[in-house]
Structure formats: C-alpha cells, structure tokens
Design an enzyme around this catalytic site. Structure first.
Site, PDB file in Angstrom:
ATOM      1  CE1 TYR A 150       9.138   0.269 -13.765  1.00 46.03           C
ATOM      2  CE2 TYR A 150       9.253   0.959 -16.062  1.00 46.03           C
ATOM      3  CZ  TYR A 150       8.686   0.178 -15.073  1.00 46.03           C
ATOM      4  OH  TYR A 150       7.669  -0.699 -15.384  1.00 46.03           O
ATOM      5  CG  LEU A 160      -2.021  -1.103   1.211  1.00 42.86           C
ATOM      6  CD1 LEU A 160      -2.938  -0.967   2.420  1.00 42.86           C
ATOM      7  CD2 LEU A 160      -2.862  -1.126  -0.078  1.00 42.86           C
ATOM      8  CB  THR A 190       8.194  -2.800 -18.565  1.00 41.14           C
ATOM      9  OG1 THR A 190       8.060  -1.739 -19.496  1.00 41.14           O
ATOM     10  CG2 THR A 190       9.559  -2.700 -17.908  1.00 41.14           C
ATOM     11  CG  ASP A 191       7.349  -1.634 -23.737  1.00 42.02           C
ATOM     12  OD1 ASP A 191       7.542  -1.049 -22.654  1.00 42.02           O
ATOM     13  OD2 ASP A 191       6.555  -1.211 -24.603  1.00 42.02           O
ATOM     14  CD  GLU A 192       9.250   2.223 -19.727  1.00 43.38           C
ATOM     15  OE1 GLU A 192      10.194   2.860 -19.240  1.00 43.38           O
ATOM     16  OE2 GLU A 192       8.060   2.497 -19.525  1.00 43.38           O
ATOM     17  CB  VAL A 211       3.163  17.642 -24.418  1.00 39.41           C
ATOM     18  CG1 VAL A 211       3.696  16.704 -25.494  1.00 39.41           C
ATOM     19  CG2 VAL A 211       1.649  17.515 -24.291  1.00 39.41           C
ATOM     20  CE1 TYR A 212       8.858  15.514 -18.913  1.00 40.07           C
ATOM     21  CE2 TYR A 212       7.748  13.397 -19.165  1.00 40.07           C
ATOM     22  CZ  TYR A 212       8.352  14.355 -18.367  1.00 40.07           C
ATOM     23  OH  TYR A 212       8.445  14.145 -17.017  1.00 40.07           O
ATOM     24  CD  GLU A 236       8.236   2.655  -5.456  1.00 39.09           C
ATOM     25  OE1 GLU A 236       7.748   3.568  -6.150  1.00 39.09           O
ATOM     26  OE2 GLU A 236       7.874   2.441  -4.285  1.00 39.09           O
ATOM     27  CB  ALA A 262      18.462   0.004 -15.003  1.00 42.40           C
ATOM     28  CB  SER A 263      14.966  -1.326 -11.174  1.00 42.26           C
ATOM     29  OG  SER A 263      13.699  -0.898 -11.642  1.00 42.26           O
ATOM     30  CE  LYS A 264       9.228  -4.582 -13.929  1.00 42.80           C
ATOM     31  NZ  LYS A 264       8.351  -5.164 -12.875  1.00 42.80           N
TER      32      LYS A 264
END
Ligand SMILES: NC(=O)c1ccc[n+]([C@@H]2O[C@H](COP(=O)([O-])OP(=O)(O)OC[C@H]3O[C@@H](n4cnc5c(N)ncnc54)[C@H](O)[C@@H]3O)[C@@H](O)[C@H]2O)c1
Length: 335
Positions: free
Chosen positions: A162, A49, A137-139, A218-219, A96, A164-166
């Site tokens: 993120y 949570l 993830t595809d990332e 928007v980036y 995360e 790299a951690s996945k």
C-alpha cells in the site's frame, strides 16, 4: 490562472471534482465543504463504489452536489466529465487504502493508486487550467524509532505494498508538476478516525467487536505508535491548502496525538463503556494478541509545523472528543 512549479497564482475553486468521495475521508471532505460559507461552488463526486464506499453519498441531496459512478482508470470518461462539468479543481482521494489487503494482493493497489493517478494526471495535462490536489499518507516515509518526526523533506522508504503504491503515485504527481508545469499540491496525513470508516480499520473494528462480544485482535503486543487525526480536521487542512497552498508544494498534516495501539484501545474501551453503560472489564476481556503483521511499521509521526506556520492550519479536535463523536455515530448507525 497562472501556473508553475512553486508559482504564485490565483486559484478558482468553483467546480471541484472529488475522486473517492464516497470513501471515509472523501465523504467527510464533501460534507465539510458543503458546510463552509466561503465555498459557494459545486462538487462532483466521482467514485467507483468499491466495497469501501459509503452508499449514502450516492443519494446525498444538495443543490451543489452531484454524484457520478466511475473508475479513475477510465481516462476518456474523465476527460469528458472534466469538460462537461467545467471542473477547475480535482481533489484526489480515490484509492485502495487497507494495508492488510495490500499484503494479500498488491496488484489492485498498483492499478488504482498508481495507474489511476496517472490517468487523472494525463487528463489534467490536456486541461492544464485545472488544479490537482493529491491526498497521500505518512506511510510513504516508512517507520520511525522511539523519537523524531517525519517532515516534507524526509526520504521515502515505504514498507508495505500500500505505502509503495502511494509513494509511486506521489512521484508521478511530482514528475507531472515539474515536467508539464501542472498546478498541483500534495499532502501526507497521519491516521484518520471518525464517523463513516469501513469497519476493517482499527477503531471501527474494535467498536463493532466490543459491541458484538467478538475478540479484539491486537497485532504483536500492541506497541506500534500512530498519530491520530480527526477526519474533519483533515478536511479542514485540505480546504486550507486548496485556498492558500502554493502550487508545487507538499504539506504534512499531523495531529501530534501519538498513542500505542494498545493504549488507544484501552481509551476507546473506557469511552465506549461509558457511552453504553457497560463494564469496561467485559470489553477488555475480549482483547486477543495476534501474530504481528509482516513488515509492520513501528511508529509514524509527522511534523505539521509547515502547514501551521505557512497556512495557519492546526488540528483542533482532542482525541477523547473525537473518539466520543465517533463512538456516538457508530452506535447510532447500529440501531
Ligand atoms: N484513512 C486514513 O487514515 C488515511 C491516512 C492518510 C491518507 N489516506 C489517504 O486518503 C485517501 C482516502 O482514504 P480513505 O480512508 O477515505 O479510503 P477508503 O478506502 O475509505 O475510500 C476509498 C474510496 O475510493 C473509491 N475508489 C477505489 N478505487 C476507485 C477507482 N478505481 N475509481 C474511483 N473510485 C475508487 C472507493 O469506492 C472508496 O469510496 C486515500 O488516498 C488514502 O491513501 C488515508
């Protein structure tokens, strides 16, 4: 259950532990599973949570659903829980998950996504009858140019903390599968959207900011391309993998719905304006181009032909249909 790297085995799916089941995708997966007539088992939702969790999942009433608050890094507690609840399958969503937060501070991402996954696998190592499905993830594959798609054989080139951690957690899953002959499956998925996503992510953020008259950030020029998958289609893909996927295999889950961020925002604005009977130009006037995210990947796209060919899954929800459902749910939640 017989086990092994790429082994054929009969999987029991009677008592499923879902980690991160109060998050956006985990909660959609639990609700999806409880609606399936071919699932008669029990679900234990184990979630810390954090800020991203949907508190409604703590009080969901269903005779075959149970919520437990806890941390995936608490291995001893997890081991007890696996025994006590006679868990036969773990579906691991807890993470995360927000790239921008990982750029501000990478450490919590390594802690939860890498070490948390390691603790779960250490627990499964002691109870190797348990099947472990890892949601990735595809990332992890990094970025694409204008054309081409990633597939299950693409090399890993993560660009954000993120990702790299996945990627690291994927490697730990693979190593435990090979070294300790655990029964695992792993899936990479493209961008999910749908009801119940924490409003820091692109689609809910834009809906809320449109309705509140706030700027729509928007980036760069909004030229980045993402493939958008409706969250219930992702849930269906994971259920298909649990039922029919081979141990040791990786499956890429994509929708084939590629949109630039800016074009997606224009579509979202048109559908939201239709729903709220507002002038879309009023929302468009709120668009602000902001400095690009550091290391922002240009394009992601996944080739989902393996899961379609081998397991018979494909994405069912066209983007406008899924967006309309999403808009309805966010507007309902605001009243
Ligand atoms: N959202 C996407 O578009 C997308 C795409 C591909 C893959 N994924 C992956 O899917 C998974 C779920 O993503 P999401 O968007 O639902 O994330 P989310 O941020 O909405 O939810 C994450 C959940 O995990 C819980 N959690 C965090 N740390 C925990 C810990 N230490 N112990 C137990 N629970 C903890 C949180 O409380 C939250 O409920 C993640 O692994 C993510 O990497 C997401």
């Amino acid at each position: 259950m017989a086990r092994g790297f790429t082994g054929v085995f009969v999987r029991t799916l009677h008592r499923i532990l879902v980690t991160g089941g109060a998050g956006f995708i985990g909660s959609a997966f639990i609700r999806y599973l409880l609606r399936q007539s071919d699932f008669t088992g029990h679900i234990v939702n184990y979630d810390l949570l954090t800020y991203a969790a949907n508190q409604e999942m703590t009080s969901l009433k269903h005779p075959r659903y149970h919520f437990i608050q806890g941390d995936i890094c608490n291995q001893r507690f997890i081991e007890q829980l696996l025994l006590e609840h006679e868990i036969d399958t773990i579906v691991h969503f807890a993470a995360e998950s927000h790239v921008d937060r990982s750029i501000q501070s990478a450490a919590p991402f390594i802690e939860t996504n890498v070490k948390g996954t390691l603790h779960l696998l250490e627990a499964v190592k002691k109870l190797p009858h348990i099947h472990f499905h890892h949601v990735s993830t595809d990332e992890v594959y990094g970025t694409l140019g204008e054309s081409g798609c990633f597939n299950e054989h693409s090399p890993y080139r993560p660009n954000s903390p993120y990702a790299a951690s996945k990627a690291a957690s994927d490697h730990v899953v693979r190593a435990f599968t090979v070294t300790y002959r655990l029964s695992t499956t792993l899936s990479h998925c493209s961008n999910n959207y749908g009801p119940g996503q924490f409003p820091e992510k692109f689609i809910p953020l834009m809906i809320h900011h449109c309705l509140e008259g706030k700027p729509l950030p928007v980036y760069g020029q909004g030229a980045q391309v993402r493939d958008w998958l409706y969250v219930d289609d992702h849930a269906a893909a994971i259920w298909t993998i649990l039922q029919k996927g081979k141990s040791g295999e990786v499956y890429d889950i994509g929708a084939g719905a590629e949109w630039t961020n800016l074009n997606l925002l224009h579509l979202l604005i048109d559908l939201l304006a239709e729903h709220t009977r507002a002038d879309p130009e009023r929302y468009r006037a709120q668009i602000r181009f902001v400095q690009d995210r550091p290391g922002h990947d240009f394009r992601y796209a996944l080739d989902a032909s393996k899961i379609q060919r081998e397991l018979g899954w494909k994405s069912e929800t066209p983007l406008p249909t899924g967006l309309k459902k999403t808009i309805r749910s966010y507007c309902r939640a605001r009243v």
